[in-house]
Design a protein around this motif. Sequence first.
Motif, PDB file in Angstrom:
ATOM      1  N   ALA A   1      47.804   9.701 -21.859  1.00 32.36           N
ATOM      2  CA  ALA A   1      47.543  10.044 -20.257  1.00 32.36           C
ATOM      3  C   ALA A   1      47.497  10.876 -19.124  1.00 32.36           C
ATOM      4  O   ALA A   1      47.255  10.671 -18.129  1.00 32.36           O
ATOM      5  N   MET A   2      47.936  12.350 -19.156  1.00 36.40           N
ATOM      6  CA  MET A   2      47.246  12.931 -17.548  1.00 36.40           C
ATOM      7  C   MET A   2      45.931  13.395 -17.812  1.00 36.40           C
ATOM      8  O   MET A   2      46.182  13.144 -16.794  1.00 36.40           O
ATOM      9  N   SER A   3      45.175  12.856 -18.656  1.00 30.29           N
ATOM     10  CA  SER A   3      43.843  12.860 -18.032  1.00 30.29           C
ATOM     11  C   SER A   3      43.940  12.113 -16.961  1.00 30.29           C
ATOM     12  O   SER A   3      43.073  12.268 -16.463  1.00 30.29           O
TER      13      SER A   3
ATOM     14  N   ALA B   1      59.232  17.771 -14.804  1.00 35.64           N
ATOM     15  CA  ALA B   1      59.187  17.209 -15.312  1.00 35.64           C
ATOM     16  C   ALA B   1      58.554  17.745 -17.421  1.00 35.64           C
ATOM     17  O   ALA B   1      57.845  18.374 -17.040  1.00 35.64           O
ATOM     18  N   VAL B   2      59.615  16.601 -18.161  1.00 35.84           N
ATOM     19  CA  VAL B   2      59.193  17.375 -19.787  1.00 35.84           C
ATOM     20  C   VAL B   2      59.281  16.036 -20.416  1.00 35.84           C
ATOM     21  O   VAL B   2      60.603  15.272 -20.350  1.00 35.84           O
ATOM     22  N   THR B   3      58.343  15.833 -20.940  1.00 36.11           N
ATOM     23  CA  THR B   3      58.366  14.958 -22.460  1.00 36.11           C
ATOM     24  C   THR B   3      58.606  15.046 -23.724  1.00 36.11           C
ATOM     25  O   THR B   3      58.553  16.345 -23.915  1.00 36.11           O
TER      26      THR B   3
ATOM     27  N   GLY C   1      64.242  11.102 -12.412  1.00 38.55           N
ATOM     28  CA  GLY C   1      64.419  10.490 -11.069  1.00 38.55           C
ATOM     29  C   GLY C   1      62.954  11.344 -10.023  1.00 38.55           C
ATOM     30  O   GLY C   1      62.087  11.960 -10.773  1.00 38.55           O
ATOM     31  N   PRO C   2      62.905  10.701  -9.041  1.00 38.17           N
ATOM     32  CA  PRO C   2      61.140  11.464  -7.836  1.00 38.17           C
ATOM     33  C   PRO C   2      61.609  12.717  -8.009  1.00 38.17           C
ATOM     34  O   PRO C   2      62.289  13.594  -7.856  1.00 38.17           O
ATOM     35  N   ILE C   3      60.403  12.936  -7.919  1.00 42.07           N
ATOM     36  CA  ILE C   3      60.398  14.778  -7.332  1.00 42.07           C
ATOM     37  C   ILE C   3      60.560  14.866  -5.754  1.00 42.07           C
ATOM     38  O   ILE C   3      60.732  13.955  -5.326  1.00 42.07           O
TER      39      ILE C   3
ATOM     40  N   ALA D   1      54.501  10.138 -13.462  1.00 42.10           N
ATOM     41  CA  ALA D   1      53.245  10.569 -12.534  1.00 42.10           C
ATOM     42  C   ALA D   1      54.045   9.276 -11.269  1.00 42.10           C
ATOM     43  O   ALA D   1      53.604   9.540 -10.311  1.00 42.10           O
ATOM     44  N   GLY D   2      54.783   8.055 -11.814  1.00 44.48           N
ATOM     45  CA  GLY D   2      55.011   7.190 -10.844  1.00 44.48           C
ATOM     46  C   GLY D   2      56.163   7.233  -9.477  1.00 44.48           C
ATOM     47  O   GLY D   2      56.377   7.470  -8.450  1.00 44.48           O
ATOM     48  N   LEU D   3      57.320   8.937  -9.877  1.00 43.67           N
ATOM     49  CA  LEU D   3      58.145   9.340  -9.106  1.00 43.67           C
ATOM     50  C   LEU D   3      57.727  10.569  -8.543  1.00 43.67           C
ATOM     51  O   LEU D   3      58.723  11.083  -7.700  1.00 43.67           O
ATOM     52  N   GLY D   4      56.285  10.300  -9.166  1.00 42.05           N
ATOM     53  CA  GLY D   4      55.939  11.429  -8.543  1.00 42.05           C
ATOM     54  C   GLY D   4      55.146  13.354  -9.154  1.00 42.05           C
ATOM     55  O   GLY D   4      54.695  14.339  -8.693  1.00 42.05           O
TER      56      GLY D   4
END
Length: 331
Positions: free
Chosen positions: A202-204, A238-240, A328-330, A174-177
């Motif tokens: 975390a998503m919430s 992105a995916v975890t 990396g950033p979006i 999320a910090g990477l956008g």
Amino acid sequence: MREERRPTLSDVAARAGVSKSLVSLVMRDEPGAGAETRRRVLEAADELGYHPDSRARLLRSGRTKLLGVVFGIQHAFHADLVTDLYKAARETGYELALSAVTPDRDEREAVTGLLQDRCEALILLAPQSTAAALGRLAERMPVVVLARDVRASGADVIRNNDAGGLHLAVDHLAGLGHRRIAHIDGGRAAGAAERRRGYRAAMSRHGLSDEERFIRGGLTEEDGAAAARQLLDDPPTAVTVFNDRCATGVLDVLTRARVAVPGDLSVVGYDDSYLARLAHIDLTTVAQDTATLTRLAVARAIDRVEDNPVDHREIVVPPRLVVRGTTGPIR
């Protein structure tokens, strides 16, 4: 070809020119032998290649000082845990006996083998047995469950904060956008439910509940590859992923599909196993503190064997994020 006979206490006594009882005293490092006698005995033992059979002596005393370890060969992370368990046990006077769970050998059989070896305690790595079964085993001997959250009566638990690890992963992305962050889960594997909960929470917290997306995964590269093929129909940014091994399967499919990582899709694994650290994989991942986890597990097993006081049955160790080349950033 005839096997060479192993030298005995009597052989050392004959070589050193002393009695067998004096040799026994020297080998046990007990008083009763003079300095010159001790020197001759040790020199004779070295020349003959004699080594005391400490295991037999322990058995005669009713002890084995063996800690049994059950691990799964399908888990890359278990190799790291076993390596650090050996380090943790090295200076304790206890030794490890390993018993593997394989596709043809279940957990019950692995445990039975260690019971036959007369292990004094068991350390079970992310066991699949039910809480009730683990509780029954703990009634027979000290049991330490490592790397799984379980409420088993009588068993001690040393585990990673799995939910907290997913908080770290989602916070990083999320910090990477990133907003469209999916999660490839581990099914019924140990830690999977906690990681799903951590991802959802975390998503919430980032206001991304509407972007939640769960994809069925698993433990292996094949599970990751199957999950990645589903992602390609409608790729997130992105995916975890449940673990590093599954994540390597994801990366393989993305590479073959010419999806740039991290340019088009960022990937975060879990465990910081040796796979993640390979130069050609270079996986951003959530690291479990294996040195601390294993040190605590060995110490707890020994405390139970030796009837030392214990404050809490469960210890939770915080993870940390290791940023490498797959995030990396979006764009």
